[in-house]
Design an enzyme around this catalytic site. Structure first.
Site, PDB file in Angstrom:
ATOM      1  N   GLY A 249     -19.766  33.627 -53.473  1.00 24.44           N
ATOM      2  CA  GLY A 249     -21.198  33.868 -53.308  1.00 24.44           C
ATOM      3  C   GLY A 249     -21.440  34.712 -52.075  1.00 24.44           C
ATOM      4  N   GLU A 271     -14.830  33.706 -51.387  1.00 24.66           N
ATOM      5  CA  GLU A 271     -14.948  35.050 -51.970  1.00 24.66           C
ATOM      6  C   GLU A 271     -16.397  35.469 -51.765  1.00 24.66           C
ATOM      7  OE1 GLU A 271     -12.601  36.888 -53.240  1.00 24.66           O
ATOM      8  OE2 GLU A 271     -10.988  35.429 -53.377  1.00 24.66           O
ATOM      9  N   LEU A 272     -16.608  36.325 -50.766  1.00 19.34           N
ATOM     10  CA  LEU A 272     -17.994  36.581 -50.328  1.00 19.34           C
ATOM     11  C   LEU A 272     -18.444  38.004 -50.675  1.00 19.34           C
ATOM     12  CD1 LEU A 272     -17.654  34.693 -46.923  1.00 19.34           C
ATOM     13  CD2 LEU A 272     -18.317  33.790 -49.168  1.00 19.34           C
ATOM     14  N   CYS A 305     -19.889  42.289 -56.730  1.00 17.15           N
ATOM     15  CA  CYS A 305     -19.320  42.346 -55.376  1.00 17.15           C
ATOM     16  C   CYS A 305     -18.456  43.589 -55.191  1.00 17.15           C
ATOM     17  CB  CYS A 305     -18.509  41.090 -55.093  1.00 17.15           C
ATOM     18  SG  CYS A 305     -17.183  40.821 -56.274  1.00 17.15           S
TER      19      CYS A 305
HETATM   20  N1  LIG Z   1     -15.952  38.216 -53.533  1.00 15.44           N
HETATM   21  C1  LIG Z   1     -16.151  37.869 -54.791  1.00 15.44           C
HETATM   22  O1  LIG Z   1     -15.223  37.640 -55.549  1.00 15.44           O
HETATM   23  C2  LIG Z   1     -17.541  37.735 -55.312  1.00 15.44           C
HETATM   24  C3  LIG Z   1     -17.731  37.613 -56.692  1.00 15.44           C
HETATM   25  C4  LIG Z   1     -19.036  37.456 -57.176  1.00 15.44           C
HETATM   26  C5  LIG Z   1     -20.109  37.433 -56.297  1.00 15.44           C
HETATM   27  N2  LIG Z   1     -19.883  37.553 -54.975  1.00 15.44           N
HETATM   28  C6  LIG Z   1     -21.005  37.564 -54.035  1.00 15.44           C
HETATM   29  O2  LIG Z   1     -21.990  36.596 -54.411  1.00 15.44           O
HETATM   30  C7  LIG Z   1     -23.274  37.025 -53.977  1.00 15.44           C
HETATM   31  C8  LIG Z   1     -24.263  36.919 -55.106  1.00 15.44           C
HETATM   32  O3  LIG Z   1     -24.238  35.666 -55.663  1.00 15.44           O
HETATM   33  P1  LIG Z   1     -25.356  34.565 -55.364  1.00 15.44           P
HETATM   34  O4  LIG Z   1     -26.660  35.208 -55.095  1.00 15.44           O
HETATM   35  O5  LIG Z   1     -25.257  33.547 -56.445  1.00 15.44           O
HETATM   36  O6  LIG Z   1     -24.820  33.957 -53.992  1.00 15.44           O
HETATM   37  P2  LIG Z   1     -25.369  32.684 -53.200  1.00 15.44           P
HETATM   38  O7  LIG Z   1     -24.545  32.584 -51.987  1.00 15.44           O
HETATM   39  O8  LIG Z   1     -26.831  32.701 -53.057  1.00 15.44           O
HETATM   40  O9  LIG Z   1     -25.057  31.471 -54.191  1.00 15.44           O
HETATM   41  C9  LIG Z   1     -23.732  31.156 -54.568  1.00 15.44           C
HETATM   42  C10 LIG Z   1     -23.658  29.677 -54.884  1.00 15.44           C
HETATM   43  O10 LIG Z   1     -24.035  28.937 -53.740  1.00 15.44           O
HETATM   44  C11 LIG Z   1     -25.116  28.089 -54.053  1.00 15.44           C
HETATM   45  N3  LIG Z   1     -26.025  28.047 -52.908  1.00 15.44           N
HETATM   46  C12 LIG Z   1     -27.046  28.852 -52.657  1.00 15.44           C
HETATM   47  N4  LIG Z   1     -27.660  28.524 -51.528  1.00 15.44           N
HETATM   48  C13 LIG Z   1     -27.022  27.478 -51.028  1.00 15.44           C
HETATM   49  C14 LIG Z   1     -27.160  26.697 -49.872  1.00 15.44           C
HETATM   50  N5  LIG Z   1     -28.126  26.910 -48.992  1.00 15.44           N
HETATM   51  N6  LIG Z   1     -26.285  25.712 -49.644  1.00 15.44           N
HETATM   52  C15 LIG Z   1     -25.303  25.508 -50.509  1.00 15.44           C
HETATM   53  N7  LIG Z   1     -25.116  26.196 -51.657  1.00 15.44           N
HETATM   54  C16 LIG Z   1     -25.971  27.183 -51.907  1.00 15.44           C
HETATM   55  C17 LIG Z   1     -25.781  28.694 -55.258  1.00 15.44           C
HETATM   56  O11 LIG Z   1     -26.488  27.714 -55.997  1.00 15.44           O
HETATM   57  C18 LIG Z   1     -24.583  29.224 -56.004  1.00 15.44           C
HETATM   58  O12 LIG Z   1     -23.952  28.207 -56.741  1.00 15.44           O
HETATM   59  C19 LIG Z   1     -23.073  38.459 -53.516  1.00 15.44           C
HETATM   60  O13 LIG Z   1     -23.008  38.487 -52.117  1.00 15.44           O
HETATM   61  C20 LIG Z   1     -21.730  38.847 -54.122  1.00 15.44           C
HETATM   62  O14 LIG Z   1     -21.051  39.875 -53.461  1.00 15.44           O
HETATM   63  C21 LIG Z   1     -18.628  37.699 -54.453  1.00 15.44           C
HETATM   64  N1  LIG Z   2     -16.477  42.072 -60.455  1.00  8.79           N
HETATM   65  C1  LIG Z   2     -15.885  41.019 -59.702  1.00  8.79           C
HETATM   66  C2  LIG Z   2     -16.795  39.886 -59.443  1.00  8.79           C
HETATM   67  C3  LIG Z   2     -17.737  40.253 -58.325  1.00  8.79           C
HETATM   68  O1  LIG Z   2     -18.933  40.156 -58.384  1.00  8.79           O
HETATM   69  C4  LIG Z   2     -14.606  40.609 -60.372  1.00  8.79           C
HETATM   70  O2  LIG Z   2     -14.033  41.408 -61.080  1.00  8.79           O
HETATM   71  O3  LIG Z   2     -14.119  39.527 -60.186  1.00  8.79           O
END
Ligand SMILES: NC(=O)c1ccc[n+]([C@@H]2O[C@H](COP(=O)([O-])OP(=O)(O)OC[C@H]3O[C@@H](n4cnc5c(N)ncnc54)[C@H](O)[C@@H]3O)[C@@H](O)[C@H]2O)c1
Ligand SMILES: N[C@@H](CC=O)C(=O)O
Length: 505
Positions: A249, A271-272, A305
């Site tokens: 996230g 994984e951010l 991401c």
């Molecule tokens: N690096 C990777 O592999 C990867 C893959 C996919 C998405 N992402 C990242 O995820 C982000 C987008 O996803 P998102 O909007 O769902 O992220 P987010 O951080 O808002 O939420 C992710 C998860 O955390 C939970 N969450 C949200 N707020 C919370 C809190 N205050 N306390 C505890 N848990 C909480 C959400 O319900 C969800 O399950 C982007 O920054 C993206 O780059 C990274």
């Molecule tokens: N596209 C990514 C997910 C990131 O948002 C992946 O391939 O895992």
């Protein structure tokens, strides 16, 4: 087909989502092999981002119910870890077969709750399934080692053991694959898992639970906890019975969860966010480079991401590149992901649209050129038409932030040292793209870029066998590949003394 027609067509969605197998549409949490309501009756509604239609709801579990789920996972882990790796692998392969057999329904659920096109959703189901198959086999390769002994008459070595119960917290942009990439590795290693999906996209997770149950994965081994995000996550982070947290996230929430895991000193994998540079060298054909950049920018409507966030083009082909880019992006079809031929669906919600607009406004106010992007053409309130900004500079939000939207920002560069510094000018370090056919430049950029993944002349870089992950504030640890299994394994060192035949050698 218009959005209004589609809304009518899917008006009965909440009566069963019009799936071939309606039992895949679950509106209850799945704990210890049972489908459960929330004890206090709290619920969260789930909406189709394309139409705004309410698709259904899921319960918010109470603290006592989460406690029960943790206890069940802890109990189930004692038997699950005792299975041979090939026995766990057989169950994972049964799950894999079911996921693939229900690809169409899983894709439909995903398009409805997440918004991506049906083609993209089918692609994600295949991608997500590939982790299950891959780890079903990789579990058998959790090797230990023998260590030449420095102690007389002792035999030394290591064995690998599952860490225990793992909490998996996942985002909405890839609602299925981000779960299987974690869960398959954890289950293969002998851990049990508690999945907390994003509130926007719980139905893909619950369908995976239904299929896990059908595959014969025992009660308590794979549970899905729905609930208020901060509450559930805090309880999972605090509880000492949970040995590991794997989170995908935003960096903002990742930092918070990392601190919450400190008291119980958990194994943490993060994984951010990303802020991927896409570097185009002077030897490139501008049209070929623009085509690749459009692909790398607009998949999943930029909510990826890995999306190219800062497109850095050599000044010798800058204007040519921009004209090809704008021509190609104008061809993208924006609309409801259920309509065939759609390239870009909606953003996840209204806040994401508002954020995209403020990022564009900020860039324009600070001197970027708005080359294309007319929001009056958007087919609905959650849609954002693709935008091209030229001359983006480091002070702009379009540079500093992960835009997570179809806003493309382009900047010119002149020499390689300069572009490496530009690309690295971010707190993030997930993925970078390099387009050039000059082998010397490829090497120099690949080594100079502070990112966990560098993809050269290829938009596609992910898959089950690769170690996916970032450096800097893009995360900790790796998912996928043999490294993905390590996240769920402890090393136990053994020293067998008094073994005369072992000698000290
Ligand atoms: N690096 C990777 O592999 C990867 C893959 C996919 C998405 N992402 C990242 O995820 C982000 C987008 O996803 P998102 O909007 O769902 O992220 P987010 O951080 O808002 O939420 C992710 C998860 O955390 C939970 N969450 C949200 N707020 C919370 C809190 N205050 N306390 C505890 N848990 C909480 C959400 O319900 C969800 O399950 C982007 O920054 C993206 O780059 C990274
Ligand atoms: N596209 C990514 C997910 C990131 O948002 C992946 O391939 O895992």
């Amino acid at each position: 087909m218009s959005v209004q027609t589609l809304t009518r067509q899917w008006a009965s969605a909440s009566d069963g989502m019009a799936l071939e197998d309606p039992r895949l549409f679950r509106q209850l949490a799945y704990v210890n092999g049972c489908w459960v309501h929330g004890e206090a009756g709290r619920e969260e509604a789930v909406f189709d981002p394309a139409t705004g239609e309410r698709l259904g709801q899921v319960p918010w579990l109470e603290s006592t119910q989460i406690d029960t789920a943790i206890a069940a996972a802890d109990e189930a882990q004692r038997e699950w870890r005792k299975l041979r790796a090939d026995q766990r692998g057989e169950l994972l392969d049964a799950w894999y077969d079911l996921i693939r057999a229900h690809k169409q329904d899983l894709a439909m659920l995903m398009t409805r709750e997440q918004g991506k096109s049906l083609d993209d959703a089918r692609g994600e189901v295949e991608y997500g399934a590939s982790f299950v198959h891959w780890f079903a086999e990789e579990g058998s390769r959790a090797f230990g080692e023998t260590i030449p002994s420095h102690i007389p008459n002792a035999a030394l070595g290591t064995v690998r053991e599952p860490i225990g119960v793992a909490a998996l917290i996942t985002p909405w942009n890839f609602p299925l694959a981000m779960i299987t990439r974690k869960a398959a590795a954890a289950l293969a290693a002998g851990c049990t898992v508690l999945v907390k999906p994003a509130g926007e996209t719980p139905f893909s997770a619950l369908a995976l639970a239904e299929l896990a149950e059908r595959a014969g994965i025992p009660a308590g081994v794979f549970s899905v906890i729905t609930g208020e995000a901060a509450e559930v996550s805090k309880q999972l982070c605090d509880d000492p019975r949970v040995a590991g947290l794997s989170f995908t996230g935003s960096t903002r929430v990742g930092r918070l969860l990392l601190s919450q895991c400190a008291d119980s000193v958990k194994r943490v994998s993060l994984e951010l966010g990303g802020n991927a540079p896409f570097i185009v060298g002077p030897d490139m054909d501008p049209e070929e480079a623009a085509r690749a950049a459009v692909d790398a920018k607009f998949q999943t409507s930029g909510q990826d991401c890995l999306a190219a966030n800062r497109i850095l083009v050599h000044d010798s082909l800058y204007e040519d590149f921009l004209s090809h880019f704008v021509r190609l992006m104008k061809q993208l079809k924006v609309g409801n992901g259920l309509v065939s031929g759609i390239d870009m669906g909606p953003l996840i919600h209204r806040d994401a649209v508002a954020k995209a607009q403020t990022i564009v406004d900020d860039a324009v106010e600070q001197g970027a050129r708005l080359i294309h992007g007319d929001q009056s053409m958007a087919p609905g309130p959650n849609f954002f038409m693709p935008v091209l900004l030229a001359d983006v500079t480091p002070n702009m939000r379009a540079w500093r932030e992960e835009t997570f939207s179809p806003v493309a920002g382009v900047t010119a560069w002149h020499d390689e040292e300069e572009v490496i510094a530009m690309a690295n000018d971010t707190e993030y370090g997930l993925a970078a793209y390099v387009y050039t056919h000059d082998i010397r430049r490829v090497w120099q950029l690949m080594r100079g870029l502070r990112f966990g993944m560098v993809s050269v002349n290829s938009v596609k870089m992910t898959g089950a066998p690769i170690p996916f992950g970032g450096v800097k504030q893009s995360g900790l640890g790796r998912e996928g590949g043999r490294q993905g299994l390590e996240e769920y394994l402890d090393i136990k060192y053994y020293c067998l003394g008094g073994m005369e035949s072992a000698s000290g050698s």
